[in-house]
Design a protein around this motif. Sequence first.
Motif, mmCIF file in Angstrom:
data_model
loop_
_atom_site.group_PDB
_atom_site.id
_atom_site.type_symbol
_atom_site.label_atom_id
_atom_site.label_comp_id
_atom_site.label_asym_id
_atom_site.label_seq_id
_atom_site.Cartn_x
_atom_site.Cartn_y
_atom_site.Cartn_z
ATOM 1 N N PHE A 83 13.675 25.864 -47.174
ATOM 2 C CA PHE A 83 15.063 26.115 -46.791
ATOM 3 C C PHE A 83 15.392 25.552 -45.406
ATOM 4 C CE2 PHE A 83 14.674 30.148 -49.592
ATOM 5 C CZ PHE A 83 14.825 29.380 -50.742
ATOM 6 N N PRO A 84 14.601 25.848 -44.360
ATOM 7 C CA PRO A 84 14.929 25.277 -43.047
ATOM 8 C C PRO A 84 14.776 23.764 -43.007
ATOM 9 C CG PRO A 84 12.880 26.534 -42.938
ATOM 10 C CD PRO A 84 13.497 26.835 -44.261
ATOM 11 N N PHE A 85 13.796 23.219 -43.749
ATOM 12 C CA PHE A 85 13.608 21.766 -43.768
ATOM 13 C C PHE A 85 14.846 21.082 -44.339
ATOM 14 C CE2 PHE A 85 11.964 17.615 -44.517
ATOM 15 C CZ PHE A 85 10.791 17.476 -43.799
ATOM 16 N N ILE A 86 15.358 21.600 -45.450
ATOM 17 C CA ILE A 86 16.555 21.017 -46.066
ATOM 18 C C ILE A 86 17.731 21.086 -45.106
ATOM 19 C CG2 ILE A 86 18.251 21.294 -47.916
ATOM 20 C CD1 ILE A 86 15.926 22.401 -49.655
ATOM 21 N N ALA A 87 17.943 22.238 -44.475
ATOM 22 C CA ALA A 87 19.073 22.405 -43.558
ATOM 23 C C ALA A 87 18.969 21.456 -42.370
ATOM 24 C CB ALA A 87 19.135 23.855 -43.075
ATOM 25 N N ARG A 88 17.776 21.323 -41.809
ATOM 26 C CA ARG A 88 17.589 20.439 -40.655
ATOM 27 C C ARG A 88 17.831 18.978 -41.031
ATOM 28 N NH1 ARG A 88 12.099 23.717 -39.261
ATOM 29 N NH2 ARG A 88 13.046 25.419 -38.048
ATOM 30 N N ARG A 89 17.332 18.592 -42.186
ATOM 31 C CA ARG A 89 17.539 17.199 -42.607
ATOM 32 C C ARG A 89 19.008 16.938 -42.933
ATOM 33 N NH1 ARG A 89 14.285 13.841 -40.562
ATOM 34 N NH2 ARG A 89 15.172 12.318 -42.020
ATOM 35 N N MET A 90 19.727 17.954 -43.386
ATOM 36 C CA MET A 90 21.167 17.779 -43.599
ATOM 37 C C MET A 90 21.873 17.523 -42.276
ATOM 38 S SD MET A 90 22.243 20.512 -46.582
ATOM 39 C CE MET A 90 21.970 20.109 -48.317
ATOM 40 N N ILE A 91 21.505 18.261 -41.254
ATOM 41 C CA ILE A 91 22.103 18.031 -39.939
ATOM 42 C C ILE A 91 21.778 16.624 -39.444
ATOM 43 C CG2 ILE A 91 22.013 18.707 -37.509
ATOM 44 C CD1 ILE A 91 21.606 21.584 -38.432
ATOM 45 N N ILE A 92 20.528 16.216 -39.584
ATOM 46 C CA ILE A 92 20.105 14.888 -39.138
ATOM 47 C C ILE A 92 20.866 13.796 -39.885
ATOM 48 C CG2 ILE A 92 18.155 13.257 -39.164
ATOM 49 C CD1 ILE A 92 16.341 15.708 -38.532
ATOM 50 N N GLY A 124 23.872 14.123 -41.108
ATOM 51 C CA GLY A 124 25.315 14.289 -40.969
ATOM 52 C C GLY A 124 25.990 14.891 -42.173
ATOM 53 N N ILE A 125 25.272 15.769 -42.885
ATOM 54 C CA ILE A 125 25.801 16.405 -44.095
ATOM 55 C C ILE A 125 26.121 17.869 -43.802
ATOM 56 C CG2 ILE A 125 25.252 17.077 -46.480
ATOM 57 C CD1 ILE A 125 23.351 14.596 -46.506
ATOM 58 N N THR A 126 27.272 18.318 -44.243
ATOM 59 C CA THR A 126 27.663 19.707 -44.042
ATOM 60 C C THR A 126 26.707 20.637 -44.765
ATOM 61 O OG1 THR A 126 29.990 19.076 -43.875
ATOM 62 C CG2 THR A 126 29.523 21.388 -44.320
ATOM 63 N N ILE A 127 26.226 21.656 -44.063
ATOM 64 C CA ILE A 127 25.278 22.594 -44.658
ATOM 65 C C ILE A 127 26.029 23.555 -45.578
ATOM 66 C CG2 ILE A 127 23.577 24.398 -44.195
ATOM 67 C CD1 ILE A 127 23.074 23.144 -41.502
ATOM 68 N N PRO A 128 25.638 23.667 -46.845
ATOM 69 C CA PRO A 128 26.287 24.619 -47.762
ATOM 70 C C PRO A 128 26.101 26.048 -47.266
ATOM 71 C CG PRO A 128 24.917 23.040 -48.958
ATOM 72 C CD PRO A 128 24.596 22.881 -47.512
ATOM 73 N N ASN A 129 26.995 26.903 -47.653
ATOM 74 C CA ASN A 129 26.962 28.288 -47.199
ATOM 75 C C ASN A 129 25.632 28.972 -47.516
ATOM 76 O OD1 ASN A 129 28.234 30.763 -46.150
ATOM 77 N ND2 ASN A 129 28.105 31.455 -48.276
ATOM 78 N N LYS A 130 25.039 28.648 -48.645
ATOM 79 C CA LYS A 130 23.788 29.293 -49.044
ATOM 80 C C LYS A 130 22.617 28.931 -48.134
ATOM 81 C CE LYS A 130 25.333 31.617 -52.541
ATOM 82 N NZ LYS A 130 25.336 33.100 -52.525
ATOM 83 N N LEU A 131 22.763 27.881 -47.356
ATOM 84 C CA LEU A 131 21.706 27.479 -46.430
ATOM 85 C C LEU A 131 22.064 27.759 -44.975
ATOM 86 C CD1 LEU A 131 20.559 24.049 -47.923
ATOM 87 C CD2 LEU A 131 19.110 26.054 -47.586
ATOM 88 N N ASN A 132 23.318 28.067 -44.730
ATOM 89 C CA ASN A 132 23.778 28.303 -43.356
ATOM 90 C C ASN A 132 23.618 29.781 -43.012
ATOM 91 O OD1 ASN A 132 24.967 28.266 -40.865
ATOM 92 N ND2 ASN A 132 26.791 27.136 -41.525
ATOM 93 N N LEU A 133 22.626 30.094 -42.184
ATOM 94 C CA LEU A 133 22.296 31.488 -41.889
ATOM 95 C C LEU A 133 22.960 31.999 -40.621
ATOM 96 C CD1 LEU A 133 18.476 31.466 -42.714
ATOM 97 C CD2 LEU A 133 20.442 31.637 -44.249
ATOM 98 N N PHE A 134 23.711 31.155 -39.925
ATOM 99 C CA PHE A 134 24.301 31.571 -38.657
ATOM 100 C C PHE A 134 25.208 32.795 -38.841
ATOM 101 C CE2 PHE A 134 27.670 31.466 -35.430
ATOM 102 C CZ PHE A 134 26.896 31.486 -34.281
ATOM 103 N N GLY A 135 24.954 33.829 -38.042
ATOM 104 C CA GLY A 135 25.789 35.025 -38.066
ATOM 105 C C GLY A 135 25.509 35.988 -39.194
ATOM 106 N N LYS A 136 24.560 35.647 -40.065
ATOM 107 C CA LYS A 136 24.269 36.524 -41.198
ATOM 108 C C LYS A 136 23.190 37.539 -40.829
ATOM 109 C CE LYS A 136 25.534 33.214 -44.812
ATOM 110 N NZ LYS A 136 25.069 32.353 -45.904
#
Length: 237
Positions: free
Chosen positions: A123-132, A134-146
């Motif tokens: 999960f974190p690997f996918i999210a980090r590579r999306m940021i790298i 330039g892809i918007t992180i889907p809600n299911k992978l975005n843990l900020f504030g949860k």
Amino acid sequence: MIERINLENILFLDIETVPEERHFGLLDEETQSLFEQKTAYQRKDEYTPEEFYDRAGIWAEFGKIVCLSAGFFTFRGDIRHFRVTSFFGEEAKILKDFSNLLNNHFSQPQHIMCGHNAKEFDFPFIARRMIINGITIPNKLNLFGKKPWEVPHLDTMELWKFGDYKSFTSLKLLTKVLGIPSPKGDIDGSQVGEVYYIEKDIDRIVTYCEKDVIAVAQILLRFRREDLLIEEEIIHV
């Protein structure tokens, strides 16, 4: 609690990663230096950064995803199927296609993602590579504030720990002790880079990745005390 989850609401997944470049020498000097610093603790004095580079795929800063496999259950009356699909090739396309799958089919509050050691790796690997990329992180992978109980992730290794924070149990070991057919074929994770860069056999990697996804689904079925999947129930899309 696990028994209450509707199996059709779970997306099972696994990724295969490799070093971003085939050889350490292909990195620019700054990246070589940063890799040396990043891996100092793991290498100690036993390996040079160049000798250690074949393991670069475990870090999102120095690796990339070459295959992402996902599977989900479908039920029609008493008929159960487990459908498995894979995204492979150019990393940005893998991530965009997976993002579309999440956003279009697994974005509702009841939907959950599941993997083995996925909270620590996939999960974190996918999210980090999306940021790298330039892809918007889907809600299911975005843990900020949860809050912890709001995170829609299930991890079979975490379930097996039962609160024991010292234990790491591999997928292969867990399938063995639970009486599940081994997911491993003719390669293991340490060989994926070689198969990708030298043999250039992406189909072999896809097969390996899909077997892991099926194994994770089988583990969850075992936790729920339900019948394991048989070959006729598994559909490769």
